[in-house]
Design a protein around this motif. Sequence first.
Motif, mmCIF file in Angstrom:
data_model
loop_
_atom_site.group_PDB
_atom_site.id
_atom_site.type_symbol
_atom_site.label_atom_id
_atom_site.label_comp_id
_atom_site.label_asym_id
_atom_site.label_seq_id
_atom_site.Cartn_x
_atom_site.Cartn_y
_atom_site.Cartn_z
ATOM 1 N N LEU A 196 18.538 6.496 9.533
ATOM 2 C CA LEU A 196 18.471 7.672 10.399
ATOM 3 C C LEU A 196 19.620 7.690 11.408
ATOM 4 O O LEU A 196 20.051 8.757 11.840
ATOM 5 N N PRO A 231 20.667 12.639 6.414
ATOM 6 C CA PRO A 231 19.488 11.784 6.509
ATOM 7 C C PRO A 231 19.050 11.359 5.114
ATOM 8 O O PRO A 231 18.606 12.167 4.323
ATOM 9 N N VAL A 232 19.237 10.109 4.834
ATOM 10 C CA VAL A 232 18.884 9.579 3.523
ATOM 11 C C VAL A 232 17.545 8.889 3.631
ATOM 12 O O VAL A 232 17.373 7.981 4.423
ATOM 13 N N ARG A 233 16.604 9.370 2.870
ATOM 14 C CA ARG A 233 15.318 8.675 2.871
ATOM 15 C C ARG A 233 15.472 7.428 2.031
ATOM 16 O O ARG A 233 16.071 7.462 0.972
ATOM 17 N N LYS A 234 14.903 6.363 2.514
ATOM 18 C CA LYS A 234 15.009 5.124 1.761
ATOM 19 C C LYS A 234 13.633 4.664 1.328
ATOM 20 O O LYS A 234 12.740 4.501 2.142
ATOM 21 N N ALA A 235 13.500 4.460 0.065
ATOM 22 C CA ALA A 235 12.254 3.926 -0.464
ATOM 23 C C ALA A 235 12.500 2.478 -0.846
ATOM 24 O O ALA A 235 13.543 2.142 -1.387
ATOM 25 N N THR A 236 11.567 1.619 -0.534
ATOM 26 C CA THR A 236 11.731 0.246 -0.975
ATOM 27 C C THR A 236 10.889 0.028 -2.218
ATOM 28 O O THR A 236 9.698 0.311 -2.239
ATOM 29 N N LEU A 237 11.551 -0.427 -3.248
ATOM 30 C CA LEU A 237 10.885 -0.676 -4.520
ATOM 31 C C LEU A 237 10.585 -2.151 -4.623
ATOM 32 O O LEU A 237 11.478 -2.973 -4.502
ATOM 33 N N HIS A 271 6.145 3.872 -2.340
ATOM 34 C CA HIS A 271 5.616 4.634 -1.216
ATOM 35 C C HIS A 271 6.682 4.617 -0.131
ATOM 36 O O HIS A 271 7.301 3.600 0.092
ATOM 37 N N ILE A 272 6.906 5.753 0.481
ATOM 38 C CA ILE A 272 7.896 5.767 1.574
ATOM 39 C C ILE A 272 7.207 5.497 2.897
ATOM 40 O O ILE A 272 6.251 6.163 3.224
#
Lengths: 230, 230
Positions: free
Chosen positions: B57, B72-78, B229-230
């Motif tokens: 952010l 704004p890049v949403r980051k998901a953790t896998l 899940h974000i």
Amino acid sequence: MSGASYLEIKEEVRRRIQAQEWASGALIPSEKDLASEFQCARATVNRALRELASEGLLDRRRRAGTRVNMTPVRKATLAIPITRIEVENTGAKYRHKVLSAQQRAAPAAIRAQMNLDPGEAALHLVTLHLADDLPFLLEDRWVNIAAVPAILKAPLEEISANEWLVQNVPISAGDIAFSAAPADASEAEALGIVVGSAVFVVDRTTQTRGQTVTKARLVYPPGYRMQTHI
Amino acid sequence: MSGASYLEIKEEVRRRIQAQEWASGALIPSEKDLASEFQCARATVNRALRELASEGLLDRRRRAGTRVNMTPVRKATLAIPITRIEVENTGAKYRHKVLSAQQRAAPAAIRAQMNLDPGEAALHLVTLHLADDLPFLLEDRWVNIAAVPAILKAPLEEISANEWLVQNVPISAGDIAFSAAPADASEAEALGIVVGSAVFVVDRTTQTRGQTVTKARLVYPPGYRMQTHI
DNA sequence: AAGTGGTCTAGACCACGTT
DNA sequence: ACGTGGTCTAGACCACTTC
């Protein structure tokens, strides 16, 4: 400064786990003990261990102490940009085309998830995103009008729902699922591919304050790769 | 304690960005100023901003200050577990079968990546992972013998290469790519599916100290979903 | 009850990049 | 040169969980 830095401590802790000096599942010394071993403040140890825990290597609990995680889970962070940015980053020109935009009753599954009354309308959008005028992504999206009434006034021909929502809906929680599927007839036609081709599918649900705002199915034509780095 | 906690500060900063009180790309106040505004120590502000930056952010630079990230890049953790664990977590019984294990010259692309001499052998493994005796995942893997000579003595019938490598190699970096593809003949046969079915493919490369240790192609049969899940 | 990690403070010095 | 963020300290209190 005499002692170790938090980065040095992280490295050393990693080494001990790898070398099995600290066995999988075993309790490691407390922050206090490690601080005295590494000749540093407890806060320094705390930061090192906290970050290792967030990486999945350690499991920490108050009073119970810190343990080496039995099932070391590697975590990759996936960057999920707005589609326009993703296209522009490849050097291509971005454009999108709204194929369909209707307010209508949603299917039961979506109605349940959005807590809609039977017969209550939701906004259904089908959008084709193009890179240099070639199909890049087909987006099938439902938007909960009750949650974001302003979307009805958004100029969705100019700014995609994807981008509009990111800019106008507070940061929120969401689920994402990736899968492979054969393209159905309408997807194949929109993307200009053969029916049954293997497409990459992203199913995304976005929530704000516990309320489901939007649900999207993103279909990428064959050849698309989603990449990341650990 | 009179001031705000780092969680409260994160929340408030998020709100200001969302409400465009702090515009995209704009400089926000310095840590010192925010600490005085929030009546807390600078370290508290630091932690809040540091975490928001790691979430994509904010963009922080010494001397230049902290800016609101333009894209704004949403980051998901896998989470990427060992396959055995992934299967066992579904409640199924895990088993794997080594379909092929050979030391042989690798294709040029792999040889280049692993820095192998022409003609130098690498270990090629084809492994089928099963859940309750049903095909769950087909793994095609190359291992750099020079980087992990011990793999030749590993009991790969009992412990999959996947798991053995995680336990025995300190992994430093890696690339992962996800895609959809039609199953080829050998994949279809191993997985018991129709040739051309849409399979979910994960291509993974793993490095240690700059050296490529292994390269794997994981093929999941139709129906597989990778979730987060974000 | 006791010991762990979680957080916060007030101060300090340092690294770095912009000016 | 200067002001930013990056890190560290020594201490403190708190929250939680197990004992």
